[in-house]
Design an enzyme around this catalytic site. Structure first.
Site, PDB file in Angstrom:
ATOM      1  N   GLY A  46      -5.086  50.992 119.283  1.00  0.00           N
ATOM      2  CA  GLY A  46      -5.676  49.692 118.996  1.00  0.00           C
ATOM      3  C   GLY A  46      -5.566  48.663 120.109  1.00  0.00           C
ATOM      4  CG  ASP A  77       0.087  44.966 108.588  1.00  0.00           C
ATOM      5  OD1 ASP A  77       0.677  44.327 107.714  1.00  0.00           O
ATOM      6  OD2 ASP A  77      -0.958  45.600 108.352  1.00  0.00           O
ATOM      7  CB  THR A 117       4.365  49.747 114.897  1.00  0.00           C
ATOM      8  OG1 THR A 117       3.748  50.339 113.769  1.00  0.00           O
ATOM      9  CG2 THR A 117       3.967  50.493 116.166  1.00  0.00           C
ATOM     10  CG  LEU A 118       5.071  45.891 118.406  1.00  0.00           C
ATOM     11  CD1 LEU A 118       4.697  44.503 118.843  1.00  0.00           C
ATOM     12  CD2 LEU A 118       5.314  46.764 119.624  1.00  0.00           C
ATOM     13  CE  LYS A 160      -4.068  42.123 108.250  1.00  0.00           C
ATOM     14  NZ  LYS A 160      -4.459  43.356 107.512  1.00  0.00           N
ATOM     15  NE  ARG A 166      -9.351  53.397 117.267  1.00  0.00           N
ATOM     16  CZ  ARG A 166      -8.202  53.134 116.661  1.00  0.00           C
ATOM     17  NH1 ARG A 166      -7.648  51.952 116.787  1.00  0.00           N
ATOM     18  NH2 ARG A 166      -7.608  54.052 115.932  1.00  0.00           N
TER      19      ARG A 166
END
Ligand code: PRP
Length: 187
Positions: free
Chosen positions: A47, A107, A111-112, A135, A169
């Protein structure tokens, strides 16, 4: 078979000119913050790619780019459930380097959070996050964000790196999905 995006769009949330203007502002901040230094910009696939390629065009400090891919065990259009694994690791040593992680969206934050924890064990000189979208209402774990393009509400968005079942995308804007036409998110 996927239909043209017009079949699923609700509205354009962030048009191309607004995206590009904000990307240039973020690059200007980075140029100020890293003057006299060099950068390693790590893009999280897939992404983050559109954002990365536009952002780095406006960064003037010397930089190298690297890619990581991460997958969660979540399904469908819902994002990670906190179970994150690295599917493509870096090809370079980040010890002593100034790292910026580039993402399209944060989100839940899982993940991060996982990526940062992993990369910190490799002793970079510094590590900061640059995300296009935040978000924020969906956050489950805290992620320190130094550079943020836009805070958005909890809507399902696509375009400019963000996909709907891997498509769209490439769109140059961020749009919201008409869930009546696309169907509710799985998972
Ligand atoms: C998206 C996005 C982030 C992650 C954010 O990636 O690019 O990496 O979800 O969600 P989180 O904050 O809840 O962890 P996705 O897994 O959809 O993969 P993609 O980038 O290949 O679309």
């Amino acid at each position: 078979m996927p239909q043209p995006y017009q079949e699923y769009i609700d509205k354009i949330l962030i048009p191309e000119d607004k995206l590009q203007a904000r990307v240039r502002e973020l690059a200007a901040e980075i140029n100020r913050d890293y003057a006299g230094k060099e950068l390693l910009v790590i893009c999280i696939l897939r992404g983050g790619v559109m954002f990365l390629t536009d952002l780095i065009r406006h960064i003037e400090v010397p930089l190298a780019i690297e890619f990581m891919a991460v997958s969660s065990y979540g399904t469908g259009v819902r994002s990670s459930q906190g179970d994150v694994r690295i599917t493509l690791d870096l090809n370079t040593n980040i010890y002593g380097r100034h790292v910026i992680i580039v993402e399209d969206i944060i989100d839940s934050g899982h993940t991060l959070s996982s990526v940062i924890d992993l990369l910190k064990t490799r002793d970079p000189a510094s590590i900061y996050v640059c995300t296009l979208l935040d978000k924020y209402e969906r956050r489950e774990v805290e992620v320190p964000i130094r550079y943020c393009g836009f805070k958005i509400k909890n809507e399902f968005v696509f375009g400019y790196g963000l996909d709907m079942d891997e498509y769209y995308r490439n769109l140059p804007f961020i749009a919201t999905v008409d869930l009546d036409k696309y169907g509710p998110p799985a998972g």
